[in-house]
Scaffold this motif. Structure first.
Motif, PDB file in Angstrom:
ATOM      1  N   SER A 109      38.624  81.374-113.050  1.00 56.59           N
ATOM      2  CA  SER A 109      37.621  82.317-112.546  1.00 56.59           C
ATOM      3  C   SER A 109      38.233  83.582-111.947  1.00 56.59           C
ATOM      4  N   TRP A 154      24.387  73.665-105.114  1.00 62.55           N
ATOM      5  CA  TRP A 154      25.526  74.540-105.348  1.00 62.55           C
ATOM      6  C   TRP A 154      26.651  73.711-105.962  1.00 62.55           C
ATOM      7  N   PHE A 178      34.051  78.237-109.778  1.00 61.62           N
ATOM      8  CA  PHE A 178      33.533  78.562-111.106  1.00 61.62           C
ATOM      9  C   PHE A 178      33.186  80.049-111.253  1.00 61.62           C
ATOM     10  N   ASP A 179      33.246  80.534-112.501  1.00 59.99           N
ATOM     11  CA  ASP A 179      32.855  81.917-112.799  1.00 59.99           C
ATOM     12  C   ASP A 179      31.480  82.244-112.256  1.00 59.99           C
ATOM     13  N   GLU A 180      30.562  81.280-112.351  1.00 59.43           N
ATOM     14  CA  GLU A 180      29.173  81.544-111.985  1.00 59.43           C
ATOM     15  C   GLU A 180      29.014  81.990-110.539  1.00 59.43           C
ATOM     16  N   ALA A 186      28.782  85.767-110.038  1.00 61.12           N
ATOM     17  CA  ALA A 186      27.565  86.435-110.484  1.00 61.12           C
ATOM     18  C   ALA A 186      26.379  86.050-109.606  1.00 61.12           C
ATOM     19  N   ASP A 187      26.657  85.359-108.505  1.00 63.81           N
ATOM     20  CA  ASP A 187      25.607  84.821-107.646  1.00 63.81           C
ATOM     21  C   ASP A 187      25.475  85.686-106.387  1.00 63.81           C
ATOM     22  N   ARG A 233      20.914  76.797-113.684  1.00 66.50           N
ATOM     23  CA  ARG A 233      21.608  77.974-113.189  1.00 66.50           C
ATOM     24  C   ARG A 233      22.953  78.192-113.875  1.00 66.50           C
ATOM     25  N   PHE A 234      23.657  77.107-114.182  1.00 64.72           N
ATOM     26  CA  PHE A 234      25.018  77.244-114.655  1.00 64.72           C
ATOM     27  C   PHE A 234      25.165  77.074-116.153  1.00 64.72           C
ATOM     28  N   TYR A 235      24.205  76.406-116.792  1.00 63.72           N
ATOM     29  CA  TYR A 235      24.438  76.048-118.183  1.00 63.72           C
ATOM     30  C   TYR A 235      23.280  76.494-119.076  1.00 63.72           C
TER      31      TYR A 235
END
Length: 245
Positions: free
Chosen positions: A22, A145, A203-205, A208-209, A243-245
């Motif tokens: 990430s 989360w 994680f990358d996500e 973007a949060d 949210r993540f997938y």
């Protein structure tokens, strides 16, 4: 430091052990913050030989230690980081930075606690502490989360200099070894400077949060001795899978 004009931030992401995938997403997100806010400018580097010197660090108000791991600095570079902090510099340390420089007591105190291990990632609940007093001004926690729920080699509560911001609800995930009270983010006045650490952000996500990046933003502003912009996001009850997938 005058509280006017953009200040400089060094995002430093050198790794000598585990490397987080990430890192590129995090750098882009912090650069985007700088562009949108126009309160600071960002340089990104992994070149310790050039970046971690007294003269180079003197141009920065804040160093972001992004997932730095292992023995990522030599003795002279640690000394330069120490001089930076003792001169009033701020440090924002993210997730894997707690797995750096295990043999350096000063660095461990700067971060607040060294990483020990984590269970398999899974969604869990983040709880807020000191909601009205903390430098993050986070009024709400977070449901579902997904992250690596870091356990530490020492309990953060034993470090009386730390002001805990966020805790993991140990009833919501497996593998916690810190007891029912599991701090995962904190800040401190330290050795002449300031430091903020969050164990979240594997994680990358995360990058973007808005809820997470608002904490990074306010951590940078606080570490630079600027007034964080208060943000009161609402709890997110979105299912983690959506949210993540």
């Amino acid at each position: 430091m005058e509280n006017s004009g953009p200040f400089r931030v060094l995002v430093f992401s050198k790794t000598s052990a585990y490397r987080h995938d990430s890192i590129p997403a995090a750098i882009k997100a912090i650069e985007a913050l700088a562009t949108s806010m126009k309160l600071f400018v960002v340089d990104a580097s992994e070149d310790a030989g050039n970046a971690m010197t007294p003269s180079s660090l003197a141009q920065y108000a804040v160093i972001v230690l992004l997932h730095c791991s292992g023995d990522f600095l030599d003795t002279a570079q640690v000394d330069a980081l120490q001089q930076f902090v003792r001169s009033g510099g701020g440090v924002v340390a993210i997730h894997g930075a707690a797995a750096g420089l295990y043999d350096n007591q000063w660095y461990g105190a700067l971060i607040g606690a060294h990483f020990d291990m984590h269970p398999d990632p899974e969604p869990g609940r983040v709880q807020v502490e000191q909601a009205e007093e903390s430098m993050l001004n986070v009024a709400s926690g977070r449901e579902n989360w997904k992250d690596e729920w870091y356990n530490f080699r020492s309990h953060p509560r034993d470090n009386k200099n730390l002001k805990v911001l966020l805790r993991g609800d140990t009833t919501s995930y497996h593998g916690g070894k810190m007891g029912e009270d599991h701090p995962i983010a904190w800040y401190q006045e330290f050795d002449g400077g300031r430091s903020f650490y969050t164990a979240l952000g594997h994680f990358d996500e995360a990058y973007a949060d808005e809820w997470y990046m608002d904490q990074i933003k306010n951590g940078i502003l606080w570490a630079a001795k600027r007034q964080p912009q208060i943000s009161r996001p609402q709890p997110d009850t979105t299912d983690a899978a959506q949210r993540f997938y």
